[in-house]
Design a protein around this motif. Structure first.
Motif, PDB file in Angstrom:
ATOM      1  N   ILE A 184       9.580  39.556  -0.534  1.00 30.36           N
ATOM      2  CA  ILE A 184      10.073  38.232  -0.912  1.00 30.36           C
ATOM      3  C   ILE A 184      10.141  37.303   0.298  1.00 30.36           C
ATOM      4  O   ILE A 184       9.930  36.092   0.177  1.00 30.36           O
ATOM      5  N   GLU A 185      10.395  37.843   1.480  1.00 31.41           N
ATOM      6  CA  GLU A 185      10.390  37.008   2.683  1.00 31.41           C
ATOM      7  C   GLU A 185       8.993  36.474   2.962  1.00 31.41           C
ATOM      8  O   GLU A 185       8.829  35.297   3.330  1.00 31.41           O
ATOM      9  N   ASN A 186       7.989  37.314   2.786  1.00 31.82           N
ATOM     10  CA  ASN A 186       6.609  36.854   2.934  1.00 31.82           C
ATOM     11  C   ASN A 186       6.300  35.753   1.941  1.00 31.82           C
ATOM     12  O   ASN A 186       5.682  34.737   2.277  1.00 31.82           O
ATOM     13  N   LEU A 187       6.749  35.946   0.701  1.00 28.26           N
ATOM     14  CA  LEU A 187       6.443  34.981  -0.348  1.00 28.26           C
ATOM     15  C   LEU A 187       7.174  33.662  -0.115  1.00 28.26           C
ATOM     16  O   LEU A 187       6.613  32.578  -0.324  1.00 28.26           O
ATOM     17  N   MET A 188       8.412  33.736   0.333  1.00 33.02           N
ATOM     18  CA  MET A 188       9.162  32.509   0.638  1.00 33.02           C
ATOM     19  C   MET A 188       8.505  31.756   1.790  1.00 33.02           C
ATOM     20  O   MET A 188       8.444  30.512   1.779  1.00 33.02           O
ATOM     21  N   TYR A 189       7.999  32.487   2.755  1.00 34.61           N
ATOM     22  CA  TYR A 189       7.308  31.863   3.888  1.00 34.61           C
ATOM     23  C   TYR A 189       6.073  31.101   3.398  1.00 34.61           C
ATOM     24  O   TYR A 189       5.835  29.948   3.801  1.00 34.61           O
ATOM     25  N   ILE A 190       5.308  31.741   2.515  1.00 31.50           N
ATOM     26  CA  ILE A 190       4.125  31.083   1.943  1.00 31.50           C
ATOM     27  C   ILE A 190       4.542  29.851   1.148  1.00 31.50           C
ATOM     28  O   ILE A 190       3.895  28.796   1.210  1.00 31.50           O
ATOM     29  N   GLY A 191       5.629  29.975   0.399  1.00 28.98           N
ATOM     30  CA  GLY A 191       6.114  28.843  -0.387  1.00 28.98           C
ATOM     31  C   GLY A 191       6.474  27.655   0.482  1.00 28.98           C
ATOM     32  O   GLY A 191       6.148  26.505   0.157  1.00 28.98           O
ATOM     33  N   ARG A 192       7.128  27.925   1.600  1.00 30.36           N
ATOM     34  CA  ARG A 192       7.489  26.832   2.513  1.00 30.36           C
ATOM     35  C   ARG A 192       6.239  26.176   3.097  1.00 30.36           C
ATOM     36  O   ARG A 192       6.172  24.952   3.239  1.00 30.36           O
ATOM     37  N   LEU A 193       5.241  27.009   3.452  1.00 26.96           N
ATOM     38  CA  LEU A 193       3.994  26.453   3.991  1.00 26.96           C
ATOM     39  C   LEU A 193       3.307  25.542   2.987  1.00 26.96           C
ATOM     40  O   LEU A 193       2.570  24.626   3.360  1.00 26.96           O
ATOM     41  N   ASN A 194       3.560  25.809   1.709  1.00 21.89           N
ATOM     42  CA  ASN A 194       2.932  25.010   0.665  1.00 21.89           C
ATOM     43  C   ASN A 194       3.831  23.886   0.154  1.00 21.89           C
ATOM     44  O   ASN A 194       3.543  23.287  -0.885  1.00 21.89           O
ATOM     45  N   GLY A 195       4.911  23.630   0.873  1.00 18.72           N
ATOM     46  CA  GLY A 195       5.716  22.459   0.576  1.00 18.72           C
ATOM     47  C   GLY A 195       6.706  22.594  -0.549  1.00 18.72           C
ATOM     48  O   GLY A 195       7.203  21.585  -1.076  1.00 18.72           O
ATOM     49  N   ILE A 196       7.023  23.819  -0.953  1.00 20.10           N
ATOM     50  CA  ILE A 196       8.017  23.999  -2.005  1.00 20.10           C
ATOM     51  C   ILE A 196       9.405  23.674  -1.435  1.00 20.10           C
ATOM     52  O   ILE A 196       9.755  24.119  -0.337  1.00 20.10           O
ATOM     53  N   ALA A 197      10.176  22.915  -2.173  1.00 22.06           N
ATOM     54  CA  ALA A 197      11.490  22.467  -1.718  1.00 22.06           C
ATOM     55  C   ALA A 197      12.407  23.654  -1.419  1.00 22.06           C
ATOM     56  O   ALA A 197      12.402  24.650  -2.152  1.00 22.06           O
ATOM     57  N   GLU A 198      13.203  23.534  -0.363  1.00 20.93           N
ATOM     58  CA  GLU A 198      14.047  24.641   0.086  1.00 20.93           C
ATOM     59  C   GLU A 198      15.065  25.053  -0.971  1.00 20.93           C
ATOM     60  O   GLU A 198      15.372  26.240  -1.114  1.00 20.93           O
ATOM     61  N   HIS A 199      15.568  24.092  -1.753  1.00 24.23           N
ATOM     62  CA  HIS A 199      16.602  24.427  -2.733  1.00 24.23           C
ATOM     63  C   HIS A 199      16.070  25.270  -3.899  1.00 24.23           C
ATOM     64  O   HIS A 199      16.859  25.852  -4.654  1.00 24.23           O
ATOM     65  N   GLU A 200      14.751  25.322  -4.073  1.00 29.33           N
ATOM     66  CA  GLU A 200      14.207  26.107  -5.173  1.00 29.33           C
ATOM     67  C   GLU A 200      13.351  27.284  -4.710  1.00 29.33           C
ATOM     68  O   GLU A 200      12.853  28.055  -5.531  1.00 29.33           O
ATOM     69  N   ILE A 201      13.213  27.449  -3.397  1.00 27.77           N
ATOM     70  CA  ILE A 201      12.293  28.458  -2.890  1.00 27.77           C
ATOM     71  C   ILE A 201      12.710  29.877  -3.262  1.00 27.77           C
ATOM     72  O   ILE A 201      11.882  30.704  -3.643  1.00 27.77           O
ATOM     73  N   VAL A 202      14.022  30.176  -3.187  1.00 30.42           N
ATOM     74  CA  VAL A 202      14.489  31.536  -3.472  1.00 30.42           C
ATOM     75  C   VAL A 202      14.278  31.886  -4.945  1.00 30.42           C
ATOM     76  O   VAL A 202      13.715  32.935  -5.281  1.00 30.42           O
ATOM     77  N   SER A 203      14.716  31.017  -5.844  1.00 25.89           N
ATOM     78  CA  SER A 203      14.593  31.299  -7.277  1.00 25.89           C
ATOM     79  C   SER A 203      13.135  31.385  -7.699  1.00 25.89           C
ATOM     80  O   SER A 203      12.762  32.234  -8.520  1.00 25.89           O
ATOM     81  N   ARG A 204      12.307  30.523  -7.128  1.00 25.96           N
ATOM     82  CA  ARG A 204      10.882  30.532  -7.489  1.00 25.96           C
ATOM     83  C   ARG A 204      10.197  31.796  -6.974  1.00 25.96           C
ATOM     84  O   ARG A 204       9.376  32.392  -7.680  1.00 25.96           O
ATOM     85  N   ALA A 205      10.546  32.223  -5.765  1.00 28.25           N
ATOM     86  CA  ALA A 205       9.960  33.438  -5.209  1.00 28.25           C
ATOM     87  C   ALA A 205      10.380  34.653  -6.028  1.00 28.25           C
ATOM     88  O   ALA A 205       9.563  35.531  -6.330  1.00 28.25           O
ATOM     89  N   ARG A 206      11.662  34.725  -6.400  1.00 29.47           N
ATOM     90  CA  ARG A 206      12.138  35.847  -7.199  1.00 29.47           C
ATOM     91  C   ARG A 206      11.443  35.896  -8.557  1.00 29.47           C
ATOM     92  O   ARG A 206      11.019  36.957  -9.022  1.00 29.47           O
ATOM     93  N   ALA A 207      11.318  34.747  -9.197  1.00 31.94           N
ATOM     94  CA  ALA A 207      10.672  34.687 -10.508  1.00 31.94           C
ATOM     95  C   ALA A 207       9.217  35.122 -10.417  1.00 31.94           C
ATOM     96  O   ALA A 207       8.705  35.834 -11.302  1.00 31.94           O
ATOM     97  N   THR A 208       8.537  34.720  -9.353  1.00 31.33           N
ATOM     98  CA  THR A 208       7.131  35.077  -9.184  1.00 31.33           C
ATOM     99  C   THR A 208       6.973  36.575  -8.922  1.00 31.33           C
ATOM    100  O   THR A 208       6.045  37.210  -9.440  1.00 31.33           O
ATOM    101  N   MET A 209       7.875  37.152  -8.127  1.00 31.42           N
ATOM    102  CA  MET A 209       7.843  38.592  -7.887  1.00 31.42           C
ATOM    103  C   MET A 209       8.043  39.361  -9.193  1.00 31.42           C
ATOM    104  O   MET A 209       7.379  40.380  -9.433  1.00 31.42           O
ATOM    105  N   GLU A 210       8.918  38.875 -10.052  1.00 33.73           N
ATOM    106  CA  GLU A 210       9.124  39.507 -11.352  1.00 33.73           C
ATOM    107  C   GLU A 210       7.859  39.402 -12.202  1.00 33.73           C
ATOM    108  O   GLU A 210       7.472  40.355 -12.882  1.00 33.73           O
ATOM    109  N   THR A 211       7.223  38.247 -12.157  1.00 34.08           N
ATOM    110  CA  THR A 211       6.018  38.008 -12.956  1.00 34.08           C
ATOM    111  C   THR A 211       4.919  39.009 -12.629  1.00 34.08           C
ATOM    112  O   THR A 211       4.226  39.498 -13.525  1.00 34.08           O
TER     113      THR A 211
END
Length: 338
Positions: free
Chosen positions: A96-123
């Motif tokens: 999830i740390e790797n995925l959050m890092y990628i999310g930040r590089l792609n401009g995903i807002a910090e307030h939603e990065i954790v929930s979005r990363a968790r949801a994607t890992m579940e998917t």
């Protein structure tokens, strides 16, 4: 095609004297899973790099999501997720740390990065493994994380280049089922590049056979079979308990039925080639003639037959030149992604 999301017109790319992609024209519809099937070195990755704007064509153009990939590659990258055949992660970080890092590089807002990363890992089926370091991930888990890397960007199109290399058979089946589910549930367009025939046939709506830089044919399995095997593309194999008197006469009468193209007789069996699927009519006719049928099997031509018929004899002729092009592609890709 009613709604093409990928449009390639006359796409051509040369590396020195080697023509890696030769006048490629193709349309892929929105929501479709399209398989680009060809041997290693066929030019599939070169075609993908041009779709992503990572290398410029010598001729033709590629439009993805309505955007010219050559003149506006950044806009294409915002809409397309690309997963190469080997995905790298920081081994000292968790999934999830790797995925959050990628999310930040792609401009995903910090307030939603954790929930979005968790949801994607579940998917992608890594919900229970998200807090493990990726150094402990198997090859199959890393490929799933690579898919999560693609999906967290919320793309319209995902391009997967040999995504099942090195994965065990169970992992392959699960990965392909995941791709199919994502496409059907989220309406994702998927371009899957592979040399694995069975895998492509399992999941793709249409297939393009690509060899020596050329797209030889494209379509669904029914279309490909009909193109190759003509009017005899439907074959029914029938076995009998015994060859009763008048067996030969009945066979001759069967030849006269509409849609029957050929009948081959065995000792206690026959194989009937047809221009369309008339299996019920054949069985009904033979039963009425008093023949004791013990088995009916419809033979279906799969990708294996299609693959070998189209380019088995051409593969050796092209492979040495394609390898040199492949070396150039890999070095180019590394330079542009350093």
């Amino acid at each position: 095609m009613k709604n093409p999301i990928i449009e390639l017109e006359g796409l051509t790319k040369c590396y020195g004297s080697v023509k890696a992609v030769d006048n490629l024209s193709l349309k892929i519809d929105r929501g479709e899973i399209f398989g680009l099937l060809g041997p290693n070195g066929a030019g599939k990755t070169t075609a993908i790099l041009m779709m992503l704007g990572l290398t410029e064509p010598d001729a033709g153009n590629a439009r993805v999501c309505g955007v010219n990939a050559t003149s506006n590659p950044i806009a294409v990258k915002r809409k397309v997720g690309y997963m190469p055949d080997s995905v790298g992660f920081y081994d000292g970080m968790t999934g999830i740390e790797n995925l959050m890092y990628i999310g930040r590089l792609n401009g995903i807002a910090e307030h939603e990065i954790v929930s979005r990363a968790r949801a994607t890992m579940e998917t992608v089926g890594l919900g229970g493994e998200m807090n493990k370091k990726t150094s402990a991930y198997s090859r199959g888990m890393k490929q799933r994380l690579g898919l999560a890397d693609v999906l967290i960007r919320d793309p319209e199109v995902i391009i997967l280049d040999e995504p099942t290399l090195g994965i065990d058979p169970i992992g392959i089946k699960e990965f392909l089922m995941l791709i199919h589910r994502l496409s059907s549930q989220q309406g994702l367009t998927v371009l899957l590049s592979s040399h694995q025939l069975h895998q492509v046939q399992q999941v793709c709506d249409r297939v393009g056979i690509f060899v020596g830089g050329k797209l030889l044919v494209e379509g669904n399995m029914e279309t490909l079979s009909r193109n190759l095997f003509g009017e005899g593309s439907y074959v029914v194999q029938i076995t009998f308990r015994d060859a009763s008197p008048g067996f030969g006469e009945h066979v001759e009468a069967l030849r006269n039925l509409e849609s029957i193209r050929n009948v081959t007789i065995g000792e206690s069996s026959m194989e009937v080639s047809c221009s369309e699927d008339v299996t019920p009519d054949i069985v009904r006719f033979l039963v009425q003639k008093g023949l004791n049928i013990t088995g009916v099997h419809k033979k279906e031509f799969g990708l294996d037959e299609v693959y070998h018929r189209y380019f088995e004899n051409n593969q050796t002729k092209h492979i040495s030149n394609e390898r040199s092009a492949g070396l150039f592609q890999r070095s180019f890709f590394k330079r542009n992604n350093a």
